[in-house]
Write a protein that holds these residues in place. Sequence first.
Motif, mmCIF file in Angstrom:
data_model
loop_
_atom_site.group_PDB
_atom_site.id
_atom_site.type_symbol
_atom_site.label_atom_id
_atom_site.label_comp_id
_atom_site.label_asym_id
_atom_site.label_seq_id
_atom_site.Cartn_x
_atom_site.Cartn_y
_atom_site.Cartn_z
ATOM 1 N N THR A 34 -22.602 -45.238 71.534
ATOM 2 C CA THR A 34 -21.814 -44.560 72.229
ATOM 3 C C THR A 34 -20.409 -44.967 71.832
ATOM 4 O O THR A 34 -20.006 -46.087 71.477
ATOM 5 C CB THR A 34 -22.121 -44.711 73.801
ATOM 6 O OG1 THR A 34 -21.621 -46.208 74.383
ATOM 7 C CG2 THR A 34 -23.581 -44.375 74.301
ATOM 8 N N GLY A 36 -17.996 -46.130 73.983
ATOM 9 C CA GLY A 36 -17.606 -47.217 74.703
ATOM 10 C C GLY A 36 -18.347 -48.366 73.897
ATOM 11 O O GLY A 36 -17.686 -49.438 73.719
ATOM 12 N N GLN A 37 -19.576 -48.321 73.400
ATOM 13 C CA GLN A 37 -20.021 -49.284 72.584
ATOM 14 C C GLN A 37 -19.268 -49.732 71.394
ATOM 15 O O GLN A 37 -19.135 -50.651 70.774
ATOM 16 C CB GLN A 37 -21.594 -49.218 72.158
ATOM 17 C CG GLN A 37 -22.607 -49.271 73.515
ATOM 18 C CD GLN A 37 -23.959 -48.904 73.005
ATOM 19 O OE1 GLN A 37 -24.129 -48.257 71.921
ATOM 20 N NE2 GLN A 37 -24.759 -49.119 74.015
ATOM 21 N N ASN A 116 -19.181 -39.730 75.787
ATOM 22 C CA ASN A 116 -19.811 -40.963 75.289
ATOM 23 C C ASN A 116 -20.349 -40.591 73.895
ATOM 24 O O ASN A 116 -20.644 -41.453 73.217
ATOM 25 C CB ASN A 116 -21.112 -41.382 76.212
ATOM 26 C CG ASN A 116 -20.771 -42.503 77.168
ATOM 27 O OD1 ASN A 116 -19.614 -43.147 77.106
ATOM 28 N ND2 ASN A 116 -21.495 -42.706 77.907
ATOM 29 N N GLU A 117 -20.134 -39.486 73.498
ATOM 30 C CA GLU A 117 -20.808 -38.946 72.318
ATOM 31 C C GLU A 117 -19.801 -39.559 70.754
ATOM 32 O O GLU A 117 -18.598 -39.309 71.049
ATOM 33 C CB GLU A 117 -20.895 -37.524 72.164
ATOM 34 C CG GLU A 117 -21.846 -37.021 70.832
ATOM 35 C CD GLU A 117 -22.325 -35.529 70.963
ATOM 36 O OE1 GLU A 117 -22.189 -34.700 69.872
ATOM 37 O OE2 GLU A 117 -22.578 -34.998 71.958
#
Length: 152
Positions: A34, A36-37, A116-117
């Motif tokens: 994601t 965020g990751q 998130n994509e």
Amino acid sequence: MGLFGLLLVLHILASIAIIGPAFVMPIIRRSARTVGQLRFAFGITTKLAIIPKIGGAVLIITGVWLMIITKMGLSQMWLNVSFLLSLLMVVMIDGLIEPRMKKVIKIVSESQDQGNEIPAEFGLLMKKIVPIETAAQLLMITILVLMVVKPF
């Protein structure tokens, strides 16, 4: 342990400081699923990036010092080849990988509003970086083998 032994230990530790992050950082980045990751992964890898830079400086200093105290200079072919491959590796990392990674980091930081994509552009840029990273990793392994085996 004398000066030679101390310098050799520092030289080996410095090489570990360079090689370790070079193999771990791409794995950390590729594991993100994601945005965020990805931001988290880039935060970690950005902080880890200082370790190879310090290791590189220590590696050069201890390597030159070892060449001086052993009176070896550049008389050994394995050392000359290792030196040239190291220069090529630095050019690849600083000249090819880092500028591309800055573009990737910029894309990831700008994609905060897109959910998130992971942006498709990220994948395209990473596909261009992976072969260069792989080549740099292979150079590191080759240099390490030359330093340990001293084949010629």
